[in-house]
Design an enzyme around this catalytic site. Structure first.
Site, mmCIF file in Angstrom:
data_model
loop_
_atom_site.group_PDB
_atom_site.id
_atom_site.type_symbol
_atom_site.label_atom_id
_atom_site.label_comp_id
_atom_site.label_asym_id
_atom_site.label_seq_id
_atom_site.Cartn_x
_atom_site.Cartn_y
_atom_site.Cartn_z
ATOM 1 N N LYS A 211 0.829 -1.203 -0.165
ATOM 2 C CA LYS A 211 0.033 0.025 -0.113
ATOM 3 C C LYS A 211 1.000 1.269 -0.078
ATOM 4 O O LYS A 211 0.846 2.146 -0.777
ATOM 5 C CB LYS A 211 -0.972 -0.030 1.216
ATOM 6 C CG LYS A 211 -1.752 1.282 1.366
ATOM 7 C CD LYS A 211 -2.853 0.886 2.381
ATOM 8 C CE LYS A 211 -3.536 2.433 2.724
ATOM 9 N NZ LYS A 211 -4.343 1.984 3.823
ATOM 10 N N GLU A 217 10.672 -4.947 4.283
ATOM 11 C CA GLU A 217 10.463 -6.077 3.970
ATOM 12 C C GLU A 217 10.243 -6.453 2.581
ATOM 13 O O GLU A 217 11.102 -6.920 1.710
ATOM 14 C CB GLU A 217 9.584 -7.166 4.792
ATOM 15 C CG GLU A 217 10.058 -7.377 6.300
ATOM 16 C CD GLU A 217 9.245 -6.263 7.121
ATOM 17 O OE1 GLU A 217 8.898 -5.229 6.635
ATOM 18 O OE2 GLU A 217 8.928 -6.326 8.292
ATOM 19 N N GLY A 271 -5.050 -2.062 4.963
ATOM 20 C CA GLY A 271 -4.313 -3.024 4.529
ATOM 21 C C GLY A 271 -4.962 -4.271 4.860
ATOM 22 O O GLY A 271 -4.700 -5.106 3.867
ATOM 23 N N ARG A 272 -5.281 -4.699 6.001
ATOM 24 C CA ARG A 272 -5.989 -5.837 6.326
ATOM 25 C C ARG A 272 -7.351 -5.924 5.715
ATOM 26 O O ARG A 272 -8.026 -6.881 5.914
ATOM 27 C CB ARG A 272 -5.974 -6.064 7.868
ATOM 28 C CG ARG A 272 -6.673 -4.843 8.672
ATOM 29 C CD ARG A 272 -6.227 -4.690 10.049
ATOM 30 N NE ARG A 272 -6.395 -3.708 10.905
ATOM 31 C CZ ARG A 272 -6.014 -2.534 11.195
ATOM 32 N NH1 ARG A 272 -4.843 -2.399 10.334
ATOM 33 N NH2 ARG A 272 -6.500 -1.521 11.785
ATOM 34 N N GLU A 357 -5.122 -6.596 14.853
ATOM 35 C CA GLU A 357 -4.604 -5.375 14.237
ATOM 36 C C GLU A 357 -5.730 -4.174 14.347
ATOM 37 O O GLU A 357 -5.597 -3.120 14.556
ATOM 38 C CB GLU A 357 -3.860 -5.400 12.877
ATOM 39 C CG GLU A 357 -2.846 -4.151 12.779
ATOM 40 C CD GLU A 357 -1.857 -4.392 11.368
ATOM 41 O OE1 GLU A 357 -0.715 -4.463 11.421
ATOM 42 O OE2 GLU A 357 -2.354 -4.330 10.269
ATOM 43 N N HIS A 388 -5.740 -33.459 16.971
ATOM 44 C CA HIS A 388 -4.848 -34.259 17.352
ATOM 45 C C HIS A 388 -3.562 -33.432 18.170
ATOM 46 O O HIS A 388 -2.714 -34.029 18.278
ATOM 47 C CB HIS A 388 -4.307 -35.218 16.310
ATOM 48 C CG HIS A 388 -5.401 -36.088 15.881
ATOM 49 N ND1 HIS A 388 -5.655 -37.391 16.309
ATOM 50 C CD2 HIS A 388 -6.445 -35.979 15.094
ATOM 51 C CE1 HIS A 388 -6.925 -37.927 15.882
ATOM 52 N NE2 HIS A 388 -7.171 -36.878 14.879
ATOM 53 N N LYS A 508 9.121 -0.880 13.900
ATOM 54 C CA LYS A 508 9.903 -0.565 12.772
ATOM 55 C C LYS A 508 10.771 0.344 12.895
ATOM 56 O O LYS A 508 12.058 0.205 12.380
ATOM 57 C CB LYS A 508 8.664 -0.012 11.629
ATOM 58 C CG LYS A 508 7.779 -1.177 11.304
ATOM 59 C CD LYS A 508 6.888 -0.382 10.152
ATOM 60 C CE LYS A 508 5.285 -1.393 10.008
ATOM 61 N NZ LYS A 508 4.600 -0.407 9.093
#
Ligand code: F6P
Length: 545
Positions: A211, A217, A271-272, A357, A388, A508
């Site tokens: 965005k 990263e 973003g999410r 978030e 399990h 960050k």
């Protein structure tokens, strides 16, 4: 109430009513709730956008639901919902509209926000995405050497990765199986290295999804991918092997991607909340534009339900209010998402960002500190695998975990009666969690007395059961929108900004300040004693590597 104001929910009359109801309900078992009302199952089941959602195994009564609806009313949840859909700047800390619902408005709809025709802009980008996707899928868009694109790698992180990665897997059944799709997010160098190691750069297209186009990263991984392509095919190949998805054309150009190959979106898409925007380009290439539009229709159907259904039958409203009830009145800290669908393996991870978030906040819109609980911890794994693994704690641990079961009635790839087995397991787990097994029942099975306490299942562990016919794009869209709106309802009751994420920023900045210290052993260190010692240890281990 202005959009920047928020009511302290714990000071409302409805909250006091809920607090008064809670002690009795904490004692009351789901067995007795079902015993009191033999029709509880169907009575607490609602339908929305093709999903059937059974809330009957939540520890909630009609009285509590009435009080929760009153709480929503006192907190102005529906007014806030209407403001969101209309494009009001309800993300007040960033002064932005919150308009992911506009991403799935049909072409004929109209919505003007801050002077722009949002629907036209959205559909313009969707058309460009569709054109590009078709050209990649049918081989018209080739790599620089003329080879067909066979591999698509999405580089992004957070909302620019989790949505696309989740949706690709969720819709893999409908995808072009001759193509390979991969998702690179982590700045751990193994992520990009493993993604490209067996691929031919001449057949590989990178989608750089960010965005802001400023995320460390993503830009670092994109740089590594660029180097890989340029080393093999030359600088001029970049144009055919890289496209960008971003809101920031300047940074895209500065990175060296032609903005003609950029698909835009807008600051009013968080973003999410962006997987149905251009961030979904990899999804559209995988399944084709028609399937992508079916997914958008599923989102839209749930939006319409949330917007128009009466509060008493409004599924996202009820889901969000029950989440508040569990968190603040039953003292439940975590929510497990248990899809009985292997293709939804990434859905819990996707929901972690969407929920945590969004609602991991402790300050209200007016800046006041909250003195009640907000967002729960979300986690999960597909069933039956989780059975399990961690289900033992769900059944008999001291921590009560609210669970969401998700099941589809039809197998996408039928084998024997495996879908029935899957369904039987999901239904059994939800029932055992709710109703448990008493000591008398265990004894009646002839279990030796010393083992009886170990085999007792306390039960009374709440869950919601979501059932749909088939994992299709429409159902996926509806499911995601259901959670989006449930998250919205919770945030609106708690009076927090569900659409900012200031908490992730400090880390960050700190990483940026530590990086030069790590890379220069002569620099004097001024962090805390733990960080400084770890830096020195890292440097000495790194040097011997
Ligand atoms: O992790 C914080 C965050 O800002 C998320 O909200 C966002 O989805 C992610 O980083 C990626 O941001 P961008 O798409 O700008 O690279």
């Amino acid at each position: 109430m202005s959009i920047r104001e928020s009511i302290d929910p714990s000071r409302t009359a409805a909250w006091q009513r809920l607090a008064a109801l809670a002690p009795a309900l904490r004692e009351k078992s789901l067995r007795s709730l079902f015993g009191d009302d033999p029709g509880r199952g169907p009575a607490w089941t609602l339908d929305a956008a093709g999903l059937m959602v059974d809330f009957s195994k939540q520890r909630v009564t009609d009285d509590a639901m009435d009080a929760l609806l009153a709480l929503a009313s006192e907190c102005g949840v529906l007014e806030r919902r209407d403001a969101m859909f209309a494009g009001t700047h309800i993300n007040t800390t960033e002064d932005r509209s919150v308009l992911h619902t506009a991403l799935r408005l049909p072409p004929g709809a109209s919505l003007s926000v801050d002077g722009s025709d949002v629907v036209a802009e959205v559909n313009d980008v969707l058309d460009r995405m569709a054109d590009f996707s078709r050209r990649v899928r049918d081989g018209q868009w080739t790599g620089a050497s003329g080879k067909r694109i066979r591999n698509v790698i999405n580089i992004g992180i957070g909302g620019s990765d989790l949505g696309p990665a989740m949706a690709y897997l969720a819709l893999r059944f409908y995808s072009d199986r001759a193509m390979t799709f991969r998702f690179v997010s982590n700045v751990d160098p193994t992520d990009i290295s493993e993604a490209i190691r067996d691929l031919d750069p001449a057949e590989t297209l990178f989608i750089v999804a960010s965005k802001t186009f400023g995320t460390q990263e993503t830009l670092t991984n994109a740089k590594a991918a660029r180097e890989w392509v340029v080393n093999a095919l030359g600088e001029s190949a970049v144009e055919k092997h890289f496209v960008a998805v971003s809101t920031n054309a300047e940074r895209v150009a500065a990175f060296g991607i032609d903005t003609a190959n950029m698909f835009g979106f807008w600051d009013w898409v968080g973003g999410r909340y962006s997987m149905d925007s251009a961030i979904g380009l990899s999804t559209m290439i995988a399944v084709g534009p028609d399937r992508f539009h079916e997914m958008l229709a599923g989102f839209h159907a749930m939006d319409q339900h949330f917007l128009h259904a009466d509060p008493t039958v409004n599924v996202p409203l009820r889901m969000g209010l029950i989440a508040v009830w569990n968190r603040d009145f039953l003292d439940i800290h975590t929510n497990a998402v248990l899809p009985y669908a292997e293709f939804l393996a990434r859905f819990p991870a996707y929901l972690q960002q969407l929920t945590m978030e969004s609602n991991g906040k402790s300050v209200r819109l007016d800046g006041a500190q909250v003195d009640y609980n907000t967002g729960a911890i979300f986690w999960g794994e597909p069933g039956t695998n989780g059975q399990h693994s961690f289900y033992q704690l769900l059944h008999q641990g001291t921590e009560i975990v609210a669970c969401d079961f998700i099941l589809f009635a039809q197998a996408l790839e039928p084998v024997f009666d495996m879908q029935d087995m899957l369904a039987a397991n999901a239904l059994a787990q939800a029932a055992v969690l709710a109703f448990g097994r008493t000591a008398e029942e265990v004894r009646a099975e002839g279990v030796p007395e010393e083992l009886v306490p170990h085999k007792v299942m306390p039960g009374n562990r709440p869950s919601t059961f979501i059932l749909a016919p088939r994992l299709e794009p429409h159902a996926l869209g509806a499911l995601i929108a259901l959670y989006e709106h449930s998250v919205f309802v919770q945030g609106a009751v708690w009076g927090i900004d569900s659409f900012d994420q200031w908490g992730v920023e400090l880390g960050k900045a700190m990483a940026n300040s530590i990086l030069p210290d790590l890379q220069d052993a002569d620099r004097p260190l001024t962090h805390d004693s733990s960080t400084d010692a770890l830096i020195r240890a890292y440097q000495s281990m790194h040097a011997t590597g």
